[in-house]
Enzyme design. Structure first.
Site, mmCIF file in Angstrom:
data_model
loop_
_atom_site.group_PDB
_atom_site.id
_atom_site.type_symbol
_atom_site.label_atom_id
_atom_site.label_comp_id
_atom_site.label_asym_id
_atom_site.label_seq_id
_atom_site.Cartn_x
_atom_site.Cartn_y
_atom_site.Cartn_z
ATOM 1 N N HIS A 86 0.806 -1.242 -0.080
ATOM 2 C CA HIS A 86 0.051 -0.076 -0.014
ATOM 3 C C HIS A 86 0.901 1.051 0.071
ATOM 4 O O HIS A 86 1.931 1.174 0.729
ATOM 5 C CB HIS A 86 -1.055 0.020 1.293
ATOM 6 C CG HIS A 86 -0.359 -0.148 2.685
ATOM 7 N ND1 HIS A 86 -0.171 1.258 3.058
ATOM 8 C CD2 HIS A 86 -0.121 -0.850 3.350
ATOM 9 C CE1 HIS A 86 0.384 0.993 4.582
ATOM 10 N NE2 HIS A 86 0.387 -0.075 4.612
ATOM 11 N N ASP A 88 -0.666 4.204 0.592
ATOM 12 C CA ASP A 88 -0.805 5.392 1.434
ATOM 13 C C ASP A 88 -0.088 5.213 2.913
ATOM 14 O O ASP A 88 0.166 4.295 3.304
ATOM 15 C CB ASP A 88 -2.490 5.281 1.593
ATOM 16 C CG ASP A 88 -3.096 4.003 2.374
ATOM 17 O OD1 ASP A 88 -2.428 2.989 1.802
ATOM 18 O OD2 ASP A 88 -3.994 4.190 2.998
ATOM 19 N N GLU A 152 -5.385 1.362 2.436
ATOM 20 C CA GLU A 152 -4.930 0.382 3.707
ATOM 21 C C GLU A 152 -5.078 0.823 4.910
ATOM 22 O O GLU A 152 -5.463 0.343 5.978
ATOM 23 C CB GLU A 152 -3.646 -0.194 3.493
ATOM 24 C CG GLU A 152 -3.466 -1.654 4.126
ATOM 25 C CD GLU A 152 -2.939 -1.490 5.676
ATOM 26 O OE1 GLU A 152 -2.768 -2.618 6.463
ATOM 27 O OE2 GLU A 152 -2.599 -0.285 6.137
ATOM 28 N N ASP A 179 4.858 -6.197 4.913
ATOM 29 C CA ASP A 179 4.196 -4.972 5.563
ATOM 30 C C ASP A 179 4.286 -5.375 7.212
ATOM 31 O O ASP A 179 3.329 -5.033 7.991
ATOM 32 C CB ASP A 179 2.683 -4.673 5.278
ATOM 33 C CG ASP A 179 2.167 -3.497 5.742
ATOM 34 O OD1 ASP A 179 3.050 -2.469 6.302
ATOM 35 O OD2 ASP A 179 1.106 -3.245 5.482
ATOM 36 N N HIS A 212 -21.865 25.746 32.221
ATOM 37 C CA HIS A 212 -20.898 26.282 33.022
ATOM 38 C C HIS A 212 -20.657 25.159 34.220
ATOM 39 O O HIS A 212 -21.707 24.750 34.668
ATOM 40 C CB HIS A 212 -21.609 27.576 33.534
ATOM 41 C CG HIS A 212 -20.821 28.366 34.551
ATOM 42 N ND1 HIS A 212 -20.325 27.876 35.687
ATOM 43 C CD2 HIS A 212 -19.919 29.655 34.366
ATOM 44 C CE1 HIS A 212 -19.353 29.047 35.983
ATOM 45 N NE2 HIS A 212 -19.223 30.084 35.317
ATOM 46 N N THR A 314 -14.024 26.677 32.007
ATOM 47 C CA THR A 314 -14.828 25.744 32.769
ATOM 48 C C THR A 314 -16.036 25.160 32.352
ATOM 49 O O THR A 314 -16.855 25.876 32.664
ATOM 50 C CB THR A 314 -14.917 26.826 34.282
ATOM 51 O OG1 THR A 314 -15.636 27.895 34.079
ATOM 52 C CG2 THR A 314 -13.427 27.026 34.932
ATOM 53 N N SER A 398 -2.361 -6.080 12.218
ATOM 54 C CA SER A 398 -3.619 -6.711 11.307
ATOM 55 C C SER A 398 -3.370 -6.143 10.087
ATOM 56 O O SER A 398 -3.168 -5.072 9.688
ATOM 57 C CB SER A 398 -4.818 -6.122 11.850
ATOM 58 O OG SER A 398 -5.063 -6.276 13.317
ATOM 59 N N HIS A 426 2.974 4.470 12.876
ATOM 60 C CA HIS A 426 1.921 5.108 13.172
ATOM 61 C C HIS A 426 2.283 6.344 14.285
ATOM 62 O O HIS A 426 1.270 6.667 14.932
ATOM 63 C CB HIS A 426 0.607 4.189 13.674
ATOM 64 C CG HIS A 426 0.250 3.448 12.765
ATOM 65 N ND1 HIS A 426 -1.178 2.665 12.965
ATOM 66 C CD2 HIS A 426 0.610 2.737 11.850
ATOM 67 C CE1 HIS A 426 -1.300 1.631 12.095
ATOM 68 N NE2 HIS A 426 -0.078 1.856 11.215
#
Length: 456
Positions: A86, A88, A152, A179, A212, A314, A398, A426
């Site tokens: 892959h 990407d 992928e 991979d 609030h 807050t 995976s 990653h």
């Protein structure tokens, strides 16, 4: 073997520069702002396949990003190897944690730092360069097909449609995927299994608007607090996943199988040092190798809600969110696990909030045979390159399409990975060793050679 080494040595500067050029494309499939970068990467990959000698190279459109296909059929009587990869990559965020720009490859200490260097540009491009060698030196021992996709990292949503529509075109004897990782250059290994995946996003809603925290705090349930409690309850005191039925289909390994798995070299102190932690965490009764390879997990990948900008505000937020991934092992099913999670998470929600579980994507766990011709060919090729027989291991990650290929094409896969677990996949400062890259180019032609010989 020496001929391959000589070719790689003579061309290594060019091989590296081509990889650097590939890594400069910001091909982040998850973020639409990088669409042009993803499409330009597909063009680059297609051109490099043509330059290396592939025929019928095509950028095949899908409902998402295209799949790059190419082939070289030299003799119908020879076995056919289908190479999957892959182009990407994962988002580079958080950018500020990168020591050097994520899309400007930088070499430090013999490693290439860039997003996608190990996952998966550096690894699939080894096959392109190995193919170039086999073509130029007239050593192509098998027919070769390439299928390099661009989705992928976002679940390969359109790959199944493409595979189903192109079964004849993709017909092969084995699929090779680089991979995955190996233990180390000193201890090469071959992954024999991968975990499956169930990925969901949860949304917890309390009041109909942000409030609030002084005026309403203590009277209205805070979705961020409730979400935190719900997530914390998903593990028990032994770090066992506390979703009813979650482990029902898990195939337990025998004591002998567990013993063999734990014979792989592993230095727990070095592992902790590399991660910057003083103590490891995980399911009681299992080693770290087992926890990351043969046991299912549940992890929070992101959690947010309320005010997260500079300074203070807050506020009691109206909503809180989390992204959660569950890694699965044989014989768990991703759809069933997603259903179990959804039912359980909705059930444990207090009436003070509303909960929505949105499934993203999933994939099935796989175990690859170690007695196949393809595995033996990969084992022999690695032994030639590293002068050491590779150790069989189980991968913690995976690759859902492995199960898809087996179901739709009836083809088994060999996981011939050259990355390392420490490559920061990653994460910021992803890296890939130059030696790993070049060793891969040396090894792949040997796999083709031995696969052809053993197939006779």
């Amino acid at each position: 073997m020496q001929k391959i080494k000589d070719y790689v040595e003579a061309n290594k500067d060019r091989f590296l520069e081509e990889l650097f050029e590939l890594l400069r494309f910001p091909s982040v499939s998850a973020d639409p702002q990088y669409k042009e970068g993803v499409l330009n990467t597909a063009q680059f990959v297609a051109q490099k396949l043509k330059d290396s000698g592939a025929d019928n190279v095509e950028i095949c459109p899908t409902a998402g990003y295209p799949i790059v296909y190419g082939e070289k059929i030299i003799d119908a009587s020879l076995p056919t190897v289908l190479v999957y990869g892959h182009y990407d990559v994962q988002p580079a965020d958080p950018i500020e944690l990168w020591e050097t720009p994520p899309f400007e490859p930088t070499v430090r200490d013999g490693k290439i730092y860039a997003r996608g260097s190990a996952d998966d540009k550096g690894q699939f491009y080894m096959h392109v360069k190995a193919f170039e060698y086999m073509m130029k030196e007239n050593e192509l021992a098998c027919n070769v097909k390439f299928m390099i996709e661009g989705e992928e990292e976002v679940g390969s949503a359109n790959l199944g449609i493409f595979v189903n529509a192109n079964k004849e075109r993709l017909k092969a004897d084995v699929i090779v995927i680089s991979d995955t990782s190996m233990i180390s250059l000193e201890n090469p290994s071959l992954e024999t299994g991968l975990r499956g995946l169930s990925y969901v996003e949860v949304e917890v809603t309390g009041p109909n608007r942000d409030l609030h925290s002084g005026v309403y705090g203590g009277a209205v349930a805070n979705p961020a607090t409730i979400l935190s409690k719900m997530i914390a309850s998903l593990h028990d005191e032994n770090n066992h996943i506390a979703i009813p039925g979650f482990y029902d289909d898990v195939i337990e390994l025998t004591e002998e199988e567990r013993k063999a798995l734990n014979e792989a070299p592993f230095d727990i102190q070095e592992y902790e040092k590399d991660l910057g932690v003083e103590e490891l965490w995980g399911e009681k009764g299992f080693s770290t190798i087992e926890r990351t390879g043969i046991r299912p997990t549940l992890e929070v990948n992101g959690i947010w809600g309320g005010y997260i900008g500079e300074g203070a505000k807050t506020v009691l937020p109206s909503k809180a969110y989390a992204k959660i991934s569950m890694r699965l092992v044989p014989n768990q099913n991703s759809e069933r696990i997603t259903k179990l999670f959804k039912e359980h998470f909705e059930k444990i929600a207090p009436k003070s909030v509303k909960v929505e579980v949105k499934p993203h994507h999933g994939g099935e766990p796989v175990v690859t045979p170690t007695d196949s011709i393809a595995y033996k060919a990969a084992e022999k090729a690695l032994e030639d390159t590293f002068n050491k027989k590779p150790i069989p291991t189980r991968g913690g990650g995976s690759i859902p399409i492995v199960a898809l290929f087996e179901k739709e094409l009836g083809i088994k896969t060999v996981l011939l990975g050259f990355g390392l677990d420490s490559d920061n996949l990653h994460s910021p400062n992803e890296k890939y060793g130059i030696e790993n890259y070049l060793k891969g180019i040396e090894t792949i032609p040997l796999f083709h050679k031995y696969y052809a010989e053993l197939s006779k």
